[in-house]
Each structure stands twice: as C-alpha cells, then as structure tokens.
Design a protein around this motif. Structure first.
Motif, PDB file in Angstrom:
ATOM      1  N   LEU A 283      -8.748  -3.219   3.575  1.00 59.17           N
ATOM      2  CA  LEU A 283      -9.436  -2.637   3.629  1.00 59.17           C
ATOM      3  C   LEU A 283      -8.912  -1.685   4.431  1.00 59.17           C
ATOM      4  N   ALA A 284      -7.772  -1.410   4.499  1.00 55.39           N
ATOM      5  CA  ALA A 284      -6.141  -0.454   4.889  1.00 55.39           C
ATOM      6  C   ALA A 284      -5.502  -1.082   3.205  1.00 55.39           C
ATOM      7  N   GLU A 285      -5.298  -1.733   2.338  1.00 53.73           N
ATOM      8  CA  GLU A 285      -4.999  -2.094   1.192  1.00 53.73           C
ATOM      9  C   GLU A 285      -5.479  -0.855  -0.046  1.00 53.73           C
ATOM     10  N   THR A 286      -7.172  -1.576   0.001  1.00 52.94           N
ATOM     11  CA  THR A 286      -7.670  -0.442  -0.340  1.00 52.94           C
ATOM     12  C   THR A 286      -7.851   1.010  -0.342  1.00 52.94           C
ATOM     13  N   ALA A 287      -7.912   1.112   0.776  1.00 50.20           N
ATOM     14  CA  ALA A 287      -8.609   2.501   0.896  1.00 50.20           C
ATOM     15  C   ALA A 287      -6.798   3.318   0.916  1.00 50.20           C
TER      16      ALA A 287
ATOM     17  N   PRO B  24      -9.721 -14.743  11.404  1.00 45.24           N
ATOM     18  CA  PRO B  24      -9.022 -14.902  10.408  1.00 45.24           C
ATOM     19  C   PRO B  24      -9.853 -13.692   8.951  1.00 45.24           C
ATOM     20  N   HIS B  25     -11.352 -14.389   9.675  1.00 42.18           N
ATOM     21  CA  HIS B  25     -12.281 -13.464   9.463  1.00 42.18           C
ATOM     22  C   HIS B  25     -12.218 -11.638   9.520  1.00 42.18           C
ATOM     23  N   GLY B  26     -12.000 -11.063  10.858  1.00 35.40           N
ATOM     24  CA  GLY B  26     -11.064 -10.278  11.766  1.00 35.40           C
ATOM     25  C   GLY B  26      -9.851  -9.241  10.402  1.00 35.40           C
ATOM     26  N   VAL B  27      -8.634 -10.582  10.660  1.00 38.37           N
ATOM     27  CA  VAL B  27      -7.955  -9.650  10.460  1.00 38.37           C
ATOM     28  C   VAL B  27      -7.831  -9.815   8.541  1.00 38.37           C
ATOM     29  N   SER B  28      -9.198  -9.661   8.015  1.00 39.68           N
ATOM     30  CA  SER B  28      -8.424 -10.255   6.406  1.00 39.68           C
ATOM     31  C   SER B  28      -9.259  -9.057   6.739  1.00 39.68           C
ATOM     32  N   TYR B  29     -10.872  -8.575   7.389  1.00 44.22           N
ATOM     33  CA  TYR B  29     -11.377  -7.917   6.778  1.00 44.22           C
ATOM     34  C   TYR B  29     -10.607  -6.292   7.173  1.00 44.22           C
ATOM     35  N   TRP B  30      -9.324  -6.222   8.330  1.00 37.86           N
ATOM     36  CA  TRP B  30      -8.629  -5.305   8.210  1.00 37.86           C
ATOM     37  C   TRP B  30      -6.977  -5.283   7.201  1.00 37.86           C
TER      38      TRP B  30
ATOM     39  N   PHE C  37       0.613  -1.090  -0.140  1.00 36.01           N
ATOM     40  CA  PHE C  37       0.109  -0.046  -0.255  1.00 36.01           C
ATOM     41  C   PHE C  37       0.817   0.910  -0.308  1.00 36.01           C
ATOM     42  N   ARG C  38      -0.160   2.011   0.040  1.00 28.55           N
ATOM     43  CA  ARG C  38       0.764   3.659  -0.493  1.00 28.55           C
ATOM     44  C   ARG C  38       0.195   4.615   1.309  1.00 28.55           C
ATOM     45  N   GLY C  39       1.664   4.889   1.899  1.00 28.39           N
ATOM     46  CA  GLY C  39       1.130   6.046   2.562  1.00 28.39           C
ATOM     47  C   GLY C  39       1.139   5.433   3.958  1.00 28.39           C
ATOM     48  N   ARG C  40      -0.012   5.626   4.791  1.00 31.10           N
ATOM     49  CA  ARG C  40       0.929   5.060   6.097  1.00 31.10           C
ATOM     50  C   ARG C  40      -0.662   4.073   6.671  1.00 31.10           C
ATOM     51  N   VAL C  41      -0.361   3.582   7.688  1.00 31.24           N
ATOM     52  CA  VAL C  41      -1.674   2.587   8.830  1.00 31.24           C
ATOM     53  C   VAL C  41      -1.383   2.442   9.616  1.00 31.24           C
ATOM     54  N   ALA C  42      -1.853   3.232  10.850  1.00 35.82           N
ATOM     55  CA  ALA C  42      -1.909   3.399  11.625  1.00 35.82           C
ATOM     56  C   ALA C  42      -2.649   2.733  12.802  1.00 35.82           C
ATOM     57  N   VAL C  43      -2.365   1.735  13.841  1.00 38.45           N
ATOM     58  CA  VAL C  43      -2.918   0.922  14.538  1.00 38.45           C
ATOM     59  C   VAL C  43      -3.098   1.176  15.487  1.00 38.45           C
ATOM     60  N   ILE C  44      -3.874   1.545  16.596  1.00 34.32           N
ATOM     61  CA  ILE C  44      -4.408   1.877  17.747  1.00 34.32           C
ATOM     62  C   ILE C  44      -4.766   1.279  18.700  1.00 34.32           C
TER      63      ILE C  44
ATOM     64  N   THR D 168     -19.154   3.491   4.671  1.00 37.89           N
ATOM     65  CA  THR D 168     -19.755   3.203   5.866  1.00 37.89           C
ATOM     66  C   THR D 168     -19.850   2.335   4.267  1.00 37.89           C
ATOM     67  N   ALA D 169     -19.826   3.001   3.530  1.00 35.36           N
ATOM     68  CA  ALA D 169     -20.143   2.537   1.806  1.00 35.36           C
ATOM     69  C   ALA D 169     -19.120   1.679   1.923  1.00 35.36           C
ATOM     70  N   PHE D 170     -17.996   2.047   1.801  1.00 35.02           N
ATOM     71  CA  PHE D 170     -16.321   1.207   1.938  1.00 35.02           C
ATOM     72  C   PHE D 170     -15.625   0.315   2.618  1.00 35.02           C
ATOM     73  N   ALA D 171     -16.806   0.410   3.645  1.00 35.34           N
ATOM     74  CA  ALA D 171     -16.234  -0.308   4.607  1.00 35.34           C
ATOM     75  C   ALA D 171     -17.400  -1.726   4.893  1.00 35.34           C
ATOM     76  N   SER D 172     -18.735  -1.762   4.351  1.00 37.53           N
ATOM     77  CA  SER D 172     -19.710  -2.511   3.957  1.00 37.53           C
ATOM     78  C   SER D 172     -18.640  -3.636   2.947  1.00 37.53           C
ATOM     79  N   ALA D 173     -18.934  -2.070   1.717  1.00 38.97           N
ATOM     80  CA  ALA D 173     -18.090  -3.078   0.509  1.00 38.97           C
ATOM     81  C   ALA D 173     -16.873  -4.362   0.398  1.00 38.97           C
ATOM     82  N   ILE D 174     -15.814  -3.619   1.619  1.00 34.75           N
ATOM     83  CA  ILE D 174     -14.482  -4.682   1.948  1.00 34.75           C
ATOM     84  C   ILE D 174     -14.965  -5.505   2.280  1.00 34.75           C
TER      85      ILE D 174
END
Length: 387
Positions: free
Chosen positions: A380-384, A371-377, A125-132, A307-313
């Motif tokens: 989401l990050a790689e697509t965003a 695995p479902h939660g990890v895959s979602y995160w 991915f480009r940019g940065r991911v902040a894991v909070i 929300t639309a983006f998260a739903s698509a992911i």
C-alpha cells in the motif's frame, strides 16, 4: 503480487515482538511499556523522526523514501489491551491478572512494526510514510486525542489507513466496503426514581423496578417501530442495578447500556426517542427519570477512492477472490473513525482464521496472519507513493 518474501522471512521475529507485547498488556492511555517498545524498534530501524507523547502516549515514526519528494500517508495500529482475565493457556499468555490482549492490538502493533522495518530497509517510495501507534482505542478515544494534538497537520498526512483482524475470516483474506463499515457508539445511563418501602405493601410505594423493567422493554421499540427498517440501530440495556434486600422496594434503579448506529441522524433519533419513552413510562408509574446520553465514537466511514485503492492492494496480495469488497458493516465501534473524519482513508479487515471471537477470554491473535498484514502495509505504501 503474493505476500512478500521478506515479510515471510520476518514472520518469526515479528511474532516474538507480538508475544512480548501480549505478555505485558496495558490499558487505555497507560501503554508506557508498549510505547517504549515501539519507540525503541522504530529508532533501531532508522526512522528519520520518532515522536512520542502524541495523544498522551501515542507514537509516530516518519520514514523518508529514497525516490524524491512526495506526499505523506499514515498507517495506523492500536496498542491497548482490555480489562479481562486471559484463559488461552498459551506460553505467551498475559502475565498481568485482569488484563489481556483480547482484540488483537498486539498483532496490529507487531505487523505495523514489521512493515516499518521493511520500509526502512528498502525506502522504495517517494515522500514519507507516517507509522502511527495509537493508545486507548478501547473506550478512551485515543485516535481523537492524536487528531486533536495536531498529528495530521504536524506531519502533513494526506491520507490515512487502518487495519483490524477479524475472527472467522480465513487467514490470507481481506474484507472492506465503501461507506460505513463500523458503527457509531453511544452510552446511556437511566436513573428511575420512585418511593421505596416495604415489599409487602407495594400499594404504598412508587416502584422504580416495575417502571425500569417496562422501560427496558419499551426501548426495543426504537429499532422495531421508530427507525426505518433498512437503517441499522442496536439498543442494548446491559446493566440493571436495584435494591439490596428481599423485602425492600428501593427508591431508585439505574439502567445503563449502549446504542449503535450507522448514520448520525439515526443516533439523534434514537436519543430523542429514548428520552421520550423514559419520560412517558416513568410518568405512567408516578416515577421520575433522568437520562444521561453520551454520543461517543462516530461512524467509521470509508472514503470511496481510498477504499477502491485499498481493495486493489489487498487483491494484489491475496488475489481478488480472497477480498470481500462489500462486507456487511459491523455494529462494533472503532475510534479510527476520528482519523477518517480528519483525512480521507480506509479501514480494512484481515482474516484471523478460526479463532475465538474478539473480546473473548480465549481469543489470541493468529501469527499466521503476520506476513499477509505486513505485505499489505508495504505494498500500500509503495503504491500510494510510487515515483
């Protein structure tokens, strides 16, 4: 795209992290062991920056992408447990009496750590991911503390996303909605003061128990007669403390409870009506009353685009048929709401299967959801942050 093969490969390791955290539950901001565990893992994974002490005991890890400059998005998990005694009987049950992970924050933390490990390995991915990793969701407002500490500005976070497990929703499914998804919370304490005396001579006293009892009943008229039928409000009296003897009418009574709403103006109306009802009922009995009303967490409000983006992911991971995009809002509260007030974002539920309810002594996070939660995160990050 189904769940990532790598997330399935990591499931056992992530489950061990989760169970370690589960054995050592910590409350509110006192999450030093958990925060230390998170810090150690993020450093081991290769996060370019790991910052501790945000919002008192929160941790943020920064993962730089390999595809060039870009924005920063935030992914958030909560770390704290609840002051409850665990009754699951699991081998990884709490080792600390009176504390347990009864809301799945151990699972939330472990899944985000798993995603951080994957993202550090690939950096696709480009940019940065902040894991909070946030402390004190369970009543301490840790999310607000991290926002007030300047987290969004410090890391230039442009959008932020959160996730919570949901018992009753099958594993592998997700649920979300635009707009309000969780309620604003408020707490109240009502002190009714009368004039105590002998229980055999009630005509000589001002009975605060009678007045307080009628206040409890009258408060239910807020929902039934004051708020629009299509709006949502919950008024629950959960404490009633009065007296110490069989034959003594006490001088005072203390009531306490919670109010939940999905709109700011409804919360304001509920407070106004509560004060008027208490004053009127107390006066009718010759008593006096004090109302302490504390508006707490705001509404958890999902922004439409995010929300639309998260739903698509979620649909890419689980299939569209396994994503409820219009779940009924819950009247539970969530302090991720503060982050959503600071930045656009969305909060999603992930299925925990047929488990005990949240905040139940028999509850345990379902490791099959990992695995479902990890895959979602990850997705989401790689697509965003796609190049």
């Amino acid at each position: 795209m189904p769940i990532l093969n790598r997330s399935a490969e990591l499931q056992a390791e992530i489950a061990e992290w989760r169970r370690d955290i589960h054995r050592h539950p910590e409350l509110l901001f006192d999450v030093h062991r958990t925060a230390g565990f998170v810090t150690e893992k993020l450093t081991e994974f290769g996060c370019g920056e790991v910052v501790t002490g945000l919002g008192k005991t929160g941790v943020v890890g920064i993962i730089e992408g390999n595809l060039g400059d870009g924005p920063t998005i935030g992914l958030r998990a909560d770390m704290d447990a609840l002051p409850m005694t665990e009754m699951t009987g699991r081998p990884w049950a709490s080792t600390i009496p009176g504390r347990m992970h009864a809301c799945g924050h151990d699972g939330h933390t472990a899944m985000l750590l798993g995603a951080a490990k994957y993202l550090c390995e690939t950096r696709n991915f480009r940019g940065r991911v902040a894991v909070i990793f946030q402390p004190a969701e369970e009543g301490g407002g840790g999310g607000n503390e991290m926002v007030k500490d300047g987290m969004m500005e410090r890391f230039a976070i442009e959008r932020v996303f959160g996730m919570h497990n949901l018992p009753g929703l099958p594993v592998g499914q997700f649920a979300i909605r635009p707009g309000p998804i969780m309620a604003a919370t408020a707490e109240f304490v009502i002190t009714v003061k009368g004039r105590g005396g002998h229980a055999a001579m009630p005509h000589t006293v001002v009975d605060p128990i009678l007045a307080a009892s009628q206040i409890v009943t009258a408060l239910q008229s807020i929902a039934s007669r004051n708020v629009h039928p299509l709006d949502s409000v919950v008024v629950s009296v959960t404490k009633f403390h009065a007296g110490d003897a069989f034959n003594v009418i006490p001088d005072s009574v203390e009531l306490a409870g919670t109010v939940r709403t999905l709109k700011k103006d409804v919360n304001a109306d509920a407070e106004s009506r509560m004060r008027a009802i208490c004053a009127g009922v107390a006066a009718a009995h010759g008593a006096t009353v004090e109302v302490d009303y504390d508006s707490n967490y705001p509404v958890t409000f999902n922004h439409a685009d995010e929300t639309a983006f998260a739903s698509a992911i979620a649909s890419e991971i689980a299939g569209a048929a396994n994503v409820d995009t219009d779940i009924t809002p819950t009247m539970g509260g969530e302090d991720f709401s503060y982050m959503l007030e600071a930045r656009p974002g969305a909060f999603i539920f992930i299925g925990n299967g047929d488990s005990a309810a949240l905040h139940n002594t028999a509850y345990d996070f379902n490791d099959d959801a990992i695995p479902h939660g990890v895959s979602y995160w990850v997705r989401l990050a790689e697509t965003a942050l796609a190049a």
